[in-house]
Motif scaffolding. Structure first.
Motif, short mmCIF file in Angstrom:
data_model
loop_
_atom_site.label_atom_id
_atom_site.label_comp_id
_atom_site.label_asym_id
_atom_site.label_seq_id
_atom_site.Cartn_x
_atom_site.Cartn_y
_atom_site.Cartn_z
N VAL A 306 85.98 133.06 -36.05
CA VAL A 306 86.05 133.69 -34.74
C VAL A 306 87.51 133.77 -34.32
CG1 VAL A 306 85.80 131.50 -33.49
CG2 VAL A 306 85.18 133.65 -32.36
N ALA A 307 87.88 134.86 -33.66
CA ALA A 307 89.26 135.06 -33.22
C ALA A 307 89.62 134.05 -32.13
CB ALA A 307 89.45 136.47 -32.70
N LYS A 308 90.80 133.46 -32.28
CA LYS A 308 91.26 132.45 -31.31
C LYS A 308 92.05 133.08 -30.16
CE LYS A 308 93.17 128.88 -33.34
NZ LYS A 308 93.96 128.11 -34.36
N GLY A 309 92.36 134.36 -30.28
CA GLY A 309 93.09 135.03 -29.20
C GLY A 309 94.58 135.07 -29.40
N ASP A 310 95.07 134.46 -30.48
CA ASP A 310 96.51 134.44 -30.74
C ASP A 310 96.85 135.15 -32.06
OD1 ASP A 310 95.50 132.70 -32.60
OD2 ASP A 310 96.79 131.01 -32.07
N GLY A 311 95.90 135.93 -32.55
CA GLY A 311 96.11 136.64 -33.81
C GLY A 311 95.58 135.89 -35.02
N THR A 312 95.10 134.67 -34.82
CA THR A 312 94.53 133.90 -35.93
C THR A 312 93.06 133.62 -35.64
OG1 THR A 312 95.11 131.75 -34.96
CG2 THR A 312 96.78 132.83 -36.36
N HIS A 313 92.39 132.92 -36.58
CA HIS A 313 90.96 132.67 -36.47
C HIS A 313 90.62 131.20 -36.69
CE1 HIS A 313 91.16 137.01 -37.29
NE2 HIS A 313 89.97 137.11 -36.72
N HIS A 314 89.51 130.80 -36.12
CA HIS A 314 88.94 129.48 -36.38
C HIS A 314 87.80 129.66 -37.37
CE1 HIS A 314 87.67 125.33 -35.45
NE2 HIS A 314 86.45 125.81 -35.70
N PHE A 315 87.81 128.87 -38.45
CA PHE A 315 86.81 128.99 -39.50
C PHE A 315 85.83 127.83 -39.42
CE2 PHE A 315 90.43 131.42 -40.84
CZ PHE A 315 89.89 132.51 -41.52
N SER A 316 84.55 128.15 -39.64
CA SER A 316 83.49 127.14 -39.53
C SER A 316 82.62 127.15 -40.78
CB SER A 316 82.62 127.42 -38.31
OG SER A 316 83.40 127.43 -37.12
N ARG A 317 82.02 125.94 -41.05
CA ARG A 317 81.17 125.80 -42.24
C ARG A 317 79.72 126.17 -41.96
NH1 ARG A 317 82.46 119.68 -43.18
NH2 ARG A 317 82.26 119.86 -40.90
N ASN A 318 79.30 126.03 -40.71
CA ASN A 318 77.89 126.30 -40.40
C ASN A 318 77.78 126.93 -39.02
OD1 ASN A 318 77.81 124.06 -38.43
ND2 ASN A 318 77.92 122.76 -40.27
N LEU A 319 76.56 127.33 -38.67
CA LEU A 319 76.35 128.06 -37.42
C LEU A 319 76.61 127.18 -36.20
CD1 LEU A 319 75.54 130.74 -36.20
CD2 LEU A 319 73.14 130.02 -36.32
N LYS A 320 76.28 125.90 -36.28
CA LYS A 320 76.53 125.01 -35.15
C LYS A 320 78.02 124.94 -34.83
CE LYS A 320 75.81 120.25 -33.57
NZ LYS A 320 75.26 118.91 -33.92
N GLU A 321 78.84 124.75 -35.86
CA GLU A 321 80.30 124.72 -35.64
C GLU A 321 80.78 126.06 -35.12
OE1 GLU A 321 82.30 123.66 -39.20
OE2 GLU A 321 81.40 121.66 -39.34
N HIS A 322 80.23 127.13 -35.65
CA HIS A 322 80.66 128.47 -35.23
C HIS A 322 80.33 128.73 -33.77
CE1 HIS A 322 81.55 132.73 -35.39
NE2 HIS A 322 80.30 133.04 -35.05
N ASN A 323 79.13 128.36 -33.35
CA ASN A 323 78.75 128.57 -31.94
C ASN A 323 79.65 127.78 -31.01
OD1 ASN A 323 76.70 130.35 -32.56
ND2 ASN A 323 75.11 128.77 -32.63
N ALA A 324 80.03 126.58 -31.41
CA ALA A 324 80.95 125.77 -30.60
C ALA A 324 82.31 126.46 -30.51
CB ALA A 324 81.09 124.38 -31.20
N ALA A 325 82.75 127.06 -31.62
CA ALA A 325 84.04 127.77 -31.63
C ALA A 325 83.97 129.02 -30.76
CB ALA A 325 84.43 128.13 -33.05
N VAL A 326 82.82 129.71 -30.79
CA VAL A 326 82.65 130.89 -29.94
C VAL A 326 82.74 130.51 -28.47
CG1 VAL A 326 81.00 132.66 -29.18
CG2 VAL A 326 81.32 132.21 -31.63
N ARG A 327 82.08 129.39 -28.10
CA ARG A 327 82.15 128.95 -26.70
C ARG A 327 83.59 128.59 -26.32
NH1 ARG A 327 77.29 126.38 -28.21
NH2 ARG A 327 78.42 124.42 -28.66
#
Length: 333
Positions: A306-327
């Motif tokens: 998911v985009a962090k807003g600074d031109g880079t991304h946060h990478f996740s291993r599973n959907l739970k981690e990804h949803n937390a990153a989206v929030r």
């Protein structure tokens, strides 16, 4: 005796006058041209040597034209065959140096930069706006352009390598397109030949499509391989790629800067939230780094980013981690 002396005097005077004339002629050839700053001069196509030196003299760039005309008669090998095009005359050049320049290959050229990640439509608009570039494809369709380039079986998207190309007055947009197409074909062939063995890709064209997705997802050098790795693992697991740039590309002119939930559900051939696997064509022109990431994706176990807003991304291993990153990075922003 007196006659001999008289003849000798005549010969000496004649020789002196000839030497003085020769010296003066040489001084005209080597004296600086009359400009105070770099001056663009164009040799018209088909213009004769005498016409060009006469024009330079009429513009007061040359003090005269007779010295160069005489040079062309007495020493034709000393003057070049003039070349049509634009040349940059510089202060301090002699008349002879100036005319030598006009017969050289040092034609003034102009840069045209095709950015990585641009679409073919954007490239066409860039070419149309390029100064002094002959517009031959302006009235052609995309298919007609590809036929003109001797590739009627190809879709144009992604087929042109983004880079800086140089052209001179009289070049055409088709010249640039030919160069960029040949360059992409070469870059893609080299990338595909050196690819990893375990890719879930069946052809060089699929690698080109994958590279275009990577190119549109990130401009951060260190992330391309990791994004390529996410896409590789998702394909291997039968997961949809779910990459927003494909949604935007599929929307075409309907895209106005934001993607809605309805857009994510919209059925287009490119919407990777709806379709499985890769879209049917590239969605942009990838550069060398994106091509490399497509054929050498990074190892790992991440499946989401998911985009962090600074031109880079946060990478996740599973959907739970990804949803937390989206929030964290999207919903709370």
């Amino acid at each position: 005796m007196r006659l001999f002396k008289a003849l000798l005097i005549v010969v000496v005077i004649g020789a002196a006058l000839s030497f003085a004339g020769f010296t003066y002629w040489q001084s005209r050839l080597t004296s600086p041209i009359a400009i105070d700053e770099p001056t663009l001069y164009e040799v018209p196509r088909g213009a004769s040597f005498n016409a060009v030196v006469g024009d330079l003299a009429n513009r007061d760039i040359l003090a005269d034209d007779w010295s160069l005309r005489l040079l062309a008669k007495v020493s034709p090998d000393s003057v070049p065959q003039l070349r049509a095009g634009e040349f940059m005359l510089k202060p301090g050049m002699s008349a002879q140096e100036a005319i030598t320049l006009l017969g050289s290959d040092k034609v003034v050229s102009y840069p045209l930069t095709i950015p990585e990640g641009w679409t073919f439509d954007q490239m066409r608009k860039l070419l149309a706006a390029a100064p002094k570039l002959s517009q031959r494809s302006e009235q052609m369709s995309d298919a007609e352009i590809m036929a003109e380039l001797n590739h009627p079986d190809q879709r144009p998207e992604g087929r042109f390598f983004p880079d800086t190309y140089r052209y001179h007055k009289g070049s055409s947009d088709l010249d640039i397109l030919r160069q960029a197409h040949a360059r992409m074909a070469s870059e893609l062939e080299a990338a595909w030949e050196g690819r990893d063995e375990d890719l879930p890709l069946n052809s060089a064209y699929e690698a080109l499509i994958m590279a275009s997705l990577i190119e549109r997802e990130t401009g951060a050098d260190g992330e391309r391989g990791e994004i390529g790795g996410v896409f590789k693992r998702r394909l291997e697991k039968g997961m949809r790629l779910q990459t927003d740039p494909t949604v935007i590309y599929g929307m075409g002119d309907d895209y106005e800067g934001n993607i809605t939930r309805a857009d994510l559900r919209r059925a287009t051939p490119y919407n990777t939230y709806v379709i499985s696997g890769l879209p049917p064509t590239p969605i942009a022109m990838p550069g060398r780094a994106a091509l490399d990431a497509a054929v050498h994706p990074a190892e790992g176990n991440t499946l989401y980013f998911v985009a962090k807003g600074d031109g880079t991304h946060h990478f996740s291993r599973n959907l739970k981690e990804h949803n937390a990153a989206v929030r964290r990075y999207i919903l709370n922003r």
